[in-house]
Design a protein around this motif. Structure first.
Motif, PDB file in Angstrom:
ATOM      1  N   UNK A  72      -1.732   8.136 -41.145  1.00  0.00           N
ATOM      2  CA  UNK A  72      -1.783   6.671 -41.153  1.00  0.00           C
ATOM      3  C   UNK A  72      -0.800   6.107 -42.173  1.00  0.00           C
ATOM      4  N   UNK A  73      -0.757   6.733 -43.357  1.00  0.00           N
ATOM      5  CA  UNK A  73       0.181   6.273 -44.383  1.00  0.00           C
ATOM      6  C   UNK A  73       1.619   6.459 -43.932  1.00  0.00           C
ATOM      7  N   UNK A  74       1.896   7.584 -43.260  1.00  0.00           N
ATOM      8  CA  UNK A  74       3.257   7.835 -42.765  1.00  0.00           C
ATOM      9  C   UNK A  74       3.655   6.779 -41.735  1.00  0.00           C
ATOM     10  N   UNK A  75       2.707   6.410 -40.886  1.00  0.00           N
ATOM     11  CA  UNK A  75       2.998   5.369 -39.898  1.00  0.00           C
ATOM     12  C   UNK A  75       3.269   4.031 -40.575  1.00  0.00           C
ATOM     13  N   UNK A  76       2.489   3.718 -41.619  1.00  0.00           N
ATOM     14  CA  UNK A  76       2.702   2.477 -42.347  1.00  0.00           C
ATOM     15  C   UNK A  76       4.061   2.496 -43.070  1.00  0.00           C
ATOM     16  N   UNK A  77       4.384   3.646 -43.669  1.00  0.00           N
ATOM     17  CA  UNK A  77       5.692   3.777 -44.325  1.00  0.00           C
ATOM     18  C   UNK A  77       6.815   3.597 -43.318  1.00  0.00           C
ATOM     19  N   UNK A  78       6.625   4.162 -42.126  1.00  0.00           N
ATOM     20  CA  UNK A  78       7.627   4.030 -41.064  1.00  0.00           C
ATOM     21  C   UNK A  78       7.817   2.562 -40.691  1.00  0.00           C
ATOM     22  N   UNK A  79       6.695   1.846 -40.542  1.00  0.00           N
ATOM     23  CA  UNK A  79       6.776   0.428 -40.170  1.00  0.00           C
ATOM     24  C   UNK A  79       7.499  -0.384 -41.233  1.00  0.00           C
ATOM     25  N   UNK A  80       7.105  -0.180 -42.492  1.00  0.00           N
ATOM     26  CA  UNK A  80       7.716  -0.944 -43.584  1.00  0.00           C
ATOM     27  C   UNK A  80       9.205  -0.646 -43.686  1.00  0.00           C
ATOM     28  N   UNK A  81       9.540   0.635 -43.591  1.00  0.00           N
ATOM     29  CA  UNK A  81      10.953   1.015 -43.677  1.00  0.00           C
ATOM     30  C   UNK A  81      11.736   0.455 -42.499  1.00  0.00           C
ATOM     31  N   UNK A  82      11.134   0.514 -41.321  1.00  0.00           N
ATOM     32  CA  UNK A  82      11.812  -0.011 -40.135  1.00  0.00           C
ATOM     33  C   UNK A  82      12.076  -1.496 -40.235  1.00  0.00           C
ATOM     34  N   UNK A  83      11.104  -2.251 -40.744  1.00  0.00           N
ATOM     35  CA  UNK A  83      11.298  -3.693 -40.909  1.00  0.00           C
ATOM     36  C   UNK A  83      12.355  -3.988 -41.952  1.00  0.00           C
ATOM     37  N   UNK A  84      12.389  -3.164 -42.999  1.00  0.00           N
ATOM     38  CA  UNK A  84      13.405  -3.352 -44.027  1.00  0.00           C
ATOM     39  C   UNK A  84      14.801  -3.119 -43.491  1.00  0.00           C
ATOM     40  N   UNK A  85      14.940  -2.068 -42.668  1.00  0.00           N
ATOM     41  CA  UNK A  85      16.247  -1.795 -42.067  1.00  0.00           C
ATOM     42  C   UNK A  85      16.647  -2.903 -41.114  1.00  0.00           C
ATOM     43  N   UNK A  86      15.677  -3.456 -40.412  1.00  0.00           N
ATOM     44  CA  UNK A  86      15.975  -4.548 -39.491  1.00  0.00           C
ATOM     45  C   UNK A  86      16.508  -5.753 -40.243  1.00  0.00           C
ATOM     46  N   UNK A  87      15.858  -6.075 -41.381  1.00  0.00           N
ATOM     47  CA  UNK A  87      16.332  -7.205 -42.182  1.00  0.00           C
ATOM     48  C   UNK A  87      17.731  -6.948 -42.718  1.00  0.00           C
ATOM     49  N   UNK A  88      17.984  -5.686 -43.147  1.00  0.00           N
ATOM     50  CA  UNK A  88      19.306  -5.345 -43.672  1.00  0.00           C
ATOM     51  C   UNK A  88      20.359  -5.457 -42.594  1.00  0.00           C
ATOM     52  N   UNK A  89      20.022  -4.906 -41.396  1.00  0.00           N
ATOM     53  CA  UNK A  89      20.999  -4.949 -40.302  1.00  0.00           C
ATOM     54  C   UNK A  89      21.284  -6.371 -39.867  1.00  0.00           C
ATOM     55  N   UNK A  90      20.224  -7.202 -39.815  1.00  0.00           N
ATOM     56  CA  UNK A  90      20.425  -8.561 -39.322  1.00  0.00           C
ATOM     57  C   UNK A  90      21.184  -9.417 -40.321  1.00  0.00           C
ATOM     58  N   UNK A  91      21.176  -9.028 -41.604  1.00  0.00           N
ATOM     59  CA  UNK A  91      21.861  -9.840 -42.602  1.00  0.00           C
ATOM     60  C   UNK A  91      23.288  -9.361 -42.861  1.00  0.00           C
ATOM     61  N   UNK A  92      23.645  -8.223 -42.341  1.00  0.00           N
ATOM     62  CA  UNK A  92      24.985  -7.678 -42.562  1.00  0.00           C
ATOM     63  C   UNK A  92      25.927  -8.228 -41.493  1.00  0.00           C
ATOM     64  N   UNK A  93      27.099  -8.672 -41.924  1.00  0.00           N
ATOM     65  CA  UNK A  93      28.062  -9.244 -40.985  1.00  0.00           C
ATOM     66  C   UNK A  93      29.446  -8.691 -41.297  1.00  0.00           C
TER      67      UNK A  93
END
Length: 297
Positions: A72-93
């Motif tokens: 469960x913790x690994x899944x939560x870590x995956x979600x948090x990391x995935x959202x962080x990468x999404x924010x990074x990707x969406x802000x990079x131009x």
């Protein structure tokens, strides 16, 4: 078996009671019971002993509990990391520059982006008009300036400005050249980039009215190099007006009396034009270049 089964298993293990466990994960008691039953059927053995006072874990349940919590913790870590990468990707131009940054007004654009879209992380790469579409499709860059309207599938060229061009003739080659004598002009040695370059397309279109074509003898891929070759007297070239006038002011070139024009465009994948941060950068370009929004809608 899915993560919901494991969440329910852990909830019951800690609550020791189906009713209290169901409340913690916002399920009904029957739904909670169904989740536990499904997990036990998948494993092939019980995880709890049903007692009058609640649910007591079996030895198998106790052995699996740490692994369930870790999953469960690994899944939560995956979600948090995935959202962080999404924010990074969406802000990079990544912005492709096909000409010098001063001409493209990058300092002004960067200032507006910092003020209006502080979360965007712009980076810049040198690009060429003919490779813009390939770089956009590969993801090497997200948006790029280029000259000309290319009409390539899936790529939108948004008009920014009309760029005046001049034909710069090295001073030594201009001796005896009569204004209006396109045949004599075409016969001089010319410095080229590539045949489909928008500068040379405009030149050939104008020369076609006189039934002549330029005589290319030198080739380069860079505007600055082309300008320097003109300064060295190597050949005639089509340059941006501002660059041509600097050569003329220095006595290094004579400008042909007739000028040309080519559109400067901002190019991006059609499917991404309305997305952030490309949308914000488009707005900044419109502001800096004073583009009428009706022309780019």
């Amino acid at each position: 078996m899915d993560i919901r089964n494991l969440q329910c298993f852990v909830a019951v293990a800690f609550a020791g009671n189906l009713t209290r466990a169901a409340e913690t994960v916002f399920l009904s008691q029957s739904a909670m019971s169904g989740q536990i039953k499904q997990l036990e059927e998948t494993l092939g053995y019980p995880l709890f002993e049903r007692q009058a006072r609640g649910m007591l874990m079996t030895p198998e349940g106790e052995a699996l509990l740490p692994y369930a919590r870790a999953a469960i913790q690994a899944m939560e870590d995956f979600r948090v990391r995935g959202e962080g990468l999404k924010r990074t990707a969406s802000s990079r131009l990544v912005i492709g520059l096909n000409s010098d940054p001063a001409f493209l007004r990058m300092a002004e654009l960067a200032r507006i982006m910092r003020a209006g879209a502080p979360g965007v992380q712009p980076s810049f790469i040198v690009s060429q008009s003919r490779y813009t579409a390939a770089s956009l499709r590969s993801g090497e860059m997200h948006v790029g300036f280029r000259f000309g309207l290319w009409n390539e599938e899936g790529v939108h060229d948004e008009y920014v400005a009309s760029v005046p061009l001049v034909i710069a003739v090295p001073t030594a080659l201009a001796e005896g050249l009569v204004p209006g004598d396109w045949r004599a002009l075409a016969a001089l040695p010319w410095i080229y980039t590539f045949r489909g370059c928008p500068f040379h397309v405009a030149l050939r279109q104008r020369m076609s009215a006189f039934g002549v074509e330029p005589n290319p003898v030198e080739q380069t891929v860079d505007e600055a190099i082309m300008r320097e070759l003109v300064a060295e007297g190597m050949g005639v070239a089509v340059l941006r007006e501002d660059e041509g006038r600097r050569l003329a002011a220095a006595g290094l070139a004579v400008l042909w009396p007739e000028s040309l024009q080519v559109p400067l465009c901002l190019s991006f994948l059609e499917a991404q034009g309305a997305r952030s941060p490309i949308r914000e950068f488009r707005d900044a370009v419109r502001t800096v270049w004073d583009v009428d929004r009706r022309m780019v809608a």
